[in-house]
Scaffold this motif. Structure first.
Motif, mmCIF file in Angstrom:
data_model
loop_
_atom_site.group_PDB
_atom_site.id
_atom_site.type_symbol
_atom_site.label_atom_id
_atom_site.label_comp_id
_atom_site.label_asym_id
_atom_site.label_seq_id
_atom_site.Cartn_x
_atom_site.Cartn_y
_atom_site.Cartn_z
ATOM 1 N N GLU A 109 -4.578 10.961 -9.419
ATOM 2 C CA GLU A 109 -5.554 10.998 -8.117
ATOM 3 C C GLU A 109 -4.928 9.968 -7.103
ATOM 4 O OE1 GLU A 109 -7.970 12.984 -8.175
ATOM 5 O OE2 GLU A 109 -7.517 14.102 -10.180
ATOM 6 N N VAL A 110 -4.387 9.043 -7.203
ATOM 7 C CA VAL A 110 -3.924 8.031 -6.661
ATOM 8 C C VAL A 110 -2.513 8.509 -6.351
ATOM 9 C CG1 VAL A 110 -3.359 5.999 -6.255
ATOM 10 C CG2 VAL A 110 -5.446 5.991 -7.244
ATOM 11 N N VAL A 111 -1.165 8.589 -7.302
ATOM 12 C CA VAL A 111 -0.178 8.553 -5.926
ATOM 13 C C VAL A 111 -0.334 10.482 -5.868
ATOM 14 C CG1 VAL A 111 0.516 7.341 -7.736
ATOM 15 C CG2 VAL A 111 0.263 9.594 -8.374
ATOM 16 N N ALA A 112 -0.795 11.322 -6.192
ATOM 17 C CA ALA A 112 -1.207 12.974 -6.022
ATOM 18 C C ALA A 112 -2.781 13.291 -5.721
ATOM 19 C CB ALA A 112 0.090 13.476 -6.847
ATOM 20 N N PRO A 113 -2.996 12.820 -5.022
ATOM 21 C CA PRO A 113 -4.621 13.162 -5.204
ATOM 22 C C PRO A 113 -5.200 14.984 -5.067
ATOM 23 C CG PRO A 113 -4.066 11.995 -3.179
ATOM 24 C CD PRO A 113 -2.982 11.802 -3.369
ATOM 25 N N GLY A 114 -3.942 15.493 -4.444
ATOM 26 C CA GLY A 114 -4.327 17.020 -4.359
ATOM 27 C C GLY A 114 -3.521 18.085 -6.049
ATOM 28 N N VAL A 140 -2.017 0.061 -6.930
ATOM 29 C CA VAL A 140 -3.322 0.920 -6.974
ATOM 30 C C VAL A 140 -3.484 2.145 -7.837
ATOM 31 C CG1 VAL A 140 -4.682 2.261 -5.577
ATOM 32 C CG2 VAL A 140 -3.891 -0.498 -4.735
ATOM 33 N N SER A 141 -1.525 2.607 -7.837
ATOM 34 C CA SER A 141 -1.670 3.678 -9.085
ATOM 35 C C SER A 141 -1.821 3.716 -10.164
ATOM 36 C CB SER A 141 0.261 4.127 -8.316
ATOM 37 O OG SER A 141 0.680 3.272 -8.344
ATOM 38 N N ALA A 142 -1.519 2.731 -10.313
ATOM 39 C CA ALA A 142 -1.763 1.857 -11.803
ATOM 40 C C ALA A 142 -3.785 2.414 -12.840
ATOM 41 C CB ALA A 142 -1.661 0.189 -12.432
ATOM 42 N N GLY A 154 -4.336 -6.763 1.665
ATOM 43 C CA GLY A 154 -3.133 -6.502 1.030
ATOM 44 C C GLY A 154 -2.784 -5.325 -0.077
ATOM 45 N N ALA A 155 -1.288 -5.328 -0.636
ATOM 46 C CA ALA A 155 -1.320 -4.398 -1.675
ATOM 47 C C ALA A 155 -2.293 -4.739 -2.559
ATOM 48 C CB ALA A 155 -0.225 -4.643 -1.621
ATOM 49 N N TRP A 156 -2.807 -4.809 -3.380
ATOM 50 C CA TRP A 156 -3.073 -5.242 -4.659
ATOM 51 C C TRP A 156 -5.385 -3.951 -4.459
ATOM 52 C CZ3 TRP A 156 -8.336 -7.700 -6.012
ATOM 53 C CH2 TRP A 156 -9.072 -8.168 -5.013
ATOM 54 N N VAL A 157 -5.494 -4.390 -2.171
ATOM 55 C CA VAL A 157 -6.522 -3.254 -2.739
ATOM 56 C C VAL A 157 -6.345 -1.989 -1.481
ATOM 57 C CG1 VAL A 157 -8.224 -5.436 -2.182
ATOM 58 C CG2 VAL A 157 -7.139 -4.742 -0.911
ATOM 59 N N ALA A 158 -5.037 -2.292 -0.526
ATOM 60 C CA ALA A 158 -4.714 -1.313 0.486
ATOM 61 C C ALA A 158 -3.659 -0.407 -0.648
ATOM 62 C CB ALA A 158 -3.646 -1.743 1.115
ATOM 63 N N GLY A 159 -3.039 -0.656 -1.993
ATOM 64 C CA GLY A 159 -1.837 0.554 -2.532
ATOM 65 C C GLY A 159 -0.733 -0.315 -1.717
ATOM 66 N N SER A 160 0.634 0.609 -3.249
ATOM 67 C CA SER A 160 1.673 -0.241 -2.957
ATOM 68 C C SER A 160 2.572 0.956 -1.201
ATOM 69 C CB SER A 160 2.788 -0.725 -3.745
ATOM 70 O OG SER A 160 2.715 1.247 -4.619
ATOM 71 N N GLY A 161 3.033 -0.261 -0.321
ATOM 72 C CA GLY A 161 3.938 0.150 0.658
ATOM 73 C C GLY A 161 3.917 0.113 1.942
ATOM 74 N N LEU A 162 3.999 -0.209 2.746
ATOM 75 C CA LEU A 162 3.983 -0.818 3.847
ATOM 76 C C LEU A 162 2.625 -0.152 4.921
ATOM 77 C CD1 LEU A 162 7.176 -2.620 5.155
ATOM 78 C CD2 LEU A 162 5.428 -3.126 4.315
ATOM 79 N N ALA A 163 2.977 1.527 5.060
ATOM 80 C CA ALA A 163 2.259 2.554 5.132
ATOM 81 C C ALA A 163 0.901 2.250 5.432
ATOM 82 C CB ALA A 163 2.779 3.651 5.165
ATOM 83 N N GLN A 164 0.924 1.462 3.483
ATOM 84 C CA GLN A 164 -0.870 1.956 2.944
ATOM 85 C C GLN A 164 -1.241 0.173 3.657
ATOM 86 O OE1 GLN A 164 0.505 3.647 -0.301
ATOM 87 N NE2 GLN A 164 -2.051 3.686 -0.029
ATOM 88 N N VAL A 165 -0.598 -0.645 3.504
ATOM 89 C CA VAL A 165 -0.728 -1.727 3.754
ATOM 90 C C VAL A 165 -1.220 -2.193 5.080
ATOM 91 C CG1 VAL A 165 -0.004 -4.406 3.399
ATOM 92 C CG2 VAL A 165 0.487 -2.138 1.360
ATOM 93 N N VAL A 166 -0.693 -1.764 6.208
ATOM 94 C CA VAL A 166 0.059 -2.237 7.731
ATOM 95 C C VAL A 166 -1.692 -1.672 7.955
ATOM 96 C CG1 VAL A 166 0.896 -1.678 9.617
ATOM 97 C CG2 VAL A 166 2.083 -2.926 8.462
ATOM 98 N N ALA A 167 -2.093 -0.044 7.922
ATOM 99 C CA ALA A 167 -3.314 0.521 8.038
ATOM 100 C C ALA A 167 -4.580 0.616 7.246
ATOM 101 C CB ALA A 167 -3.319 2.234 7.511
ATOM 102 N N ASP A 168 -4.255 -0.653 6.295
ATOM 103 C CA ASP A 168 -5.094 -1.017 5.614
ATOM 104 C C ASP A 168 -5.828 -2.814 6.856
ATOM 105 O OD1 ASP A 168 -7.128 -1.695 3.423
ATOM 106 O OD2 ASP A 168 -6.158 -3.185 3.174
ATOM 107 N N ALA A 169 -5.121 -3.518 6.638
ATOM 108 C CA ALA A 169 -5.009 -4.979 7.267
ATOM 109 C C ALA A 169 -5.964 -4.179 8.540
ATOM 110 C CB ALA A 169 -4.628 -5.649 7.470
ATOM 111 N N HIS A 170 -4.790 -3.519 9.363
ATOM 112 C CA HIS A 170 -5.468 -3.192 10.716
ATOM 113 C C HIS A 170 -6.957 -2.661 10.701
ATOM 114 C CE1 HIS A 170 -5.478 -1.275 14.625
ATOM 115 N NE2 HIS A 170 -6.247 -0.617 14.324
#
Length: 516
Positions: A198-203, A456-458, A482-498
């Motif tokens: 559900e995390v790595v491929a939600p659909g 987060v994909s774990a 941070g990645a542990w709440v946002a998910g790995s990868g800069l795209a998710q980390v940056v968007a979440d921090a913003h």
């Protein structure tokens, strides 16, 4: 129509309020720097506290043999556009590039074979098991077993959360072990059974129910949602860290490195953050030069005063890894669930080799080679000079940069305990096997050690992270990124921090709840 004039007094009051609002960001990785910038650019008084001697976290640099090499994150996904907007804002003159080659191979197949990863796959799951590229990896027996996916009754589908169990149940062990596992172990440090679908491929599960087969679901998703592109910076990602730091200093923010947060206490309407300062204290100027990867020559921001032993804050944003965040916030979060035990991370070592190997000029196995788990001692390899034209240009003809990764979910890195020289020789041997080309002439090498915290994909991690964030949000003016709440990868980390920084600054400047 007459122009609308904004009353000067309320605006000036808001500006003054922003300048008087003190924000402490704990952690100077990319999430912390983004959160700090979102607050500093509206005039808030920001202090960043980083325990290590440098900024950037998983974005770093190492210089060897005249080459400046990225350490950690080397690029970002264009999904959502958050990183590109950040680059345009703080580094407008940057040259944004895309990989010239981002293809992948699977190595460690029977008889030492290797093959390209088929195009029509999702997380390694094939849309069509009869595709010649798929048959080359899983064999005829594996193909016939995978075909049973089309014949399985729909009553058994649509609800499995474990990626490994879903794939093995629908398509068989060979698809799981030879196509899915090499990617999940090398990319995420997770065995397929521990990856949350559900995390790595939600659909994927809904599409499986809709189409009646896993292959059909993959084909459906590949058609409806083509993958995001990958981008990077000509010259390397540490430029972004340096630009963020320079922008923060320009806005009056204070950055302390070599200082650890040891306590957080509510004091009336504010917070008191206590620090333990390492010796010698890194200054803002030193951290700036390290973020740039320079040797200290040339002008930089003015040096900060040594870190104090305590800071007063109206808002606190914690941007550390999970264990450190729980240690800092545990005493102030009124939720027993927040003190949950943090799962052990996966130990990983990455050896970066600069090699003289003209046979690699043609990039015989693309940019990524993922090993079938158990087939060798490395989990995979990235051929960086095949991937990035700017790095190939800097390296010169016949010279290549390879990043060889060690350490997976069931074993410590094969390089652990080895002297650097021995680790470099082992990495070169593994690279030779993975690439099918002798890698013998090592020009230079660099070794990094990481602990991969559960992404987060774990399975179960997203729920744990969401519960932790909900508990933190109950504390006034406090957030966690941070990645542990946002998910790995800069795209998710940056968007979440913003987003989290925006929530905090809105609550601090306009009052009301800062809860998510």
């Amino acid at each position: 129509m007459d122009a609308v004039t904004v009353p000067a007094e309320p605006f000036q009051e808001l500006v003054s309020h922003a300048r008087e609002t003190r924000v402490v960001v704990v952690g100077g990785g990319i999430a912390g720097l983004v959160a700090a910038w979102e607050c500093a650019k509206v005039g808030m008084a920001v202090t960043v506290v980083e325990a290590s001697p440098r900024l950037g976290g998983m974005i770093g640099t190492a210089e060897t043999s005249g080459l400046r090499l990225d350490v950690g994150a080397t690029c970002w996904s264009t999904r959502g556009g958050a990183v590109r907007r950040l680059v345009d804002e703080v580094l407008p003159d940057a040259v944004v590039v895309r990989p010239r080659d981002d293809s992948a191979w699977i190595a460690g197949l029977p008889k030492g074979a290797a093959a390209p990863l088929p195009h029509d796959t999702l997380l390694g799951i094939p849309a069509n098991p009869w595709d010649e590229g798929v048959r080359r990896i899983i064999g005829w027996g594996g193909t016939w077993r995978a075909y049973l996916d089309r014949l399985r009754p729909p009553l058994t589908i649509g609800s499995e959360r474990s990626l490994g169990r879903l794939v093995a149940g629908r398509m068989g062990d060979k698809v799981r072990d030879r196509l899915v596992a090499p990617l999940s172990v090398d990319r995420f440090g997770l065995a397929p059974d521990d990856v949350d679908v559900e995390v790595v491929a939600p659909g994927l599960n809904p599409a499986l129910t809709r189409t009646g087969s896993l292959g059909g679901a993959v084909a459906d998703l590949l058609t409806d949602a083509p993958g995001a592109a990958i981008e990077g910076l000509d010259g390397g990602m540490p430029q972004l860290v340096a630009a963020l730091h320079a922008s923060l200093v320009e806005r009056g923010a204070v950055v302390h490195t070599g200082a650890s947060v040891t306590g957080l206490v509510r004091d009336g309407e504010a917070w008191t953050v206590t620090l333990a300062v390492a010796e010698p204290v890194e200054t803002s100027e030193t951290a700036f030069r390290q973020a740039q990867g320079t040797d200290g020559q040339g002008a930089g921001p003015q040096a900060a005063d040594p870190a104090p032993t305590g800071l007063a804050a109206d808002a606190v944003i914690v941007a550390t890894d999970e264990a450190a965040a729980r240690a800092v916030l545990g005493p102030v979060v009124a939720d027993s669930a927040f003190g949950a035990v943090v799962p052990a991370g996966i130990s990983r070592e990455v050896v970066t080799l600069v090699v003289d190997a003209p046979a690699l000029d043609a990039a015989p196995r693309g940019a990524h080679v993922h090993a079938v788990p158990g087939s060798g001692r490395a989990t995979g390899l990235v051929h960086e000079t095949a991937r990035w034209e700017w790095l190939a240009r800097d390296a010169g003809t016949g010279r290549h940069v390879l990043r060889v990764a060690f350490g997976g979910p069931d074993a410590s890195p094969a390089t652990a305990g080895l002297a650097d020289t021995d680790a470099f020789v082992l990495a070169a041997g593994e690279a030779s096997t993975l690439l099918g080309v002798p890698v013998e002439r090592i020009v230079a090498a660099h070794r990094d050690r990481f602990t991969l915290v559960p992404p987060v994909s774990a399975r179960g991690q997203r729920q744990r992270a969401a519960a932790a964030r909900a508990a933190v949000a109950k504390a006034p003016g406090v957030a966690v990124v941070g990645a542990w709440v946002a998910g790995s990868g800069l795209a998710q980390v940056v968007a979440d921090a913003h987003a989290e920084a925006d929530r905090v600054r809105r609550g601090a400047l306009w009052g009301g709840e800062t809860h998510a």
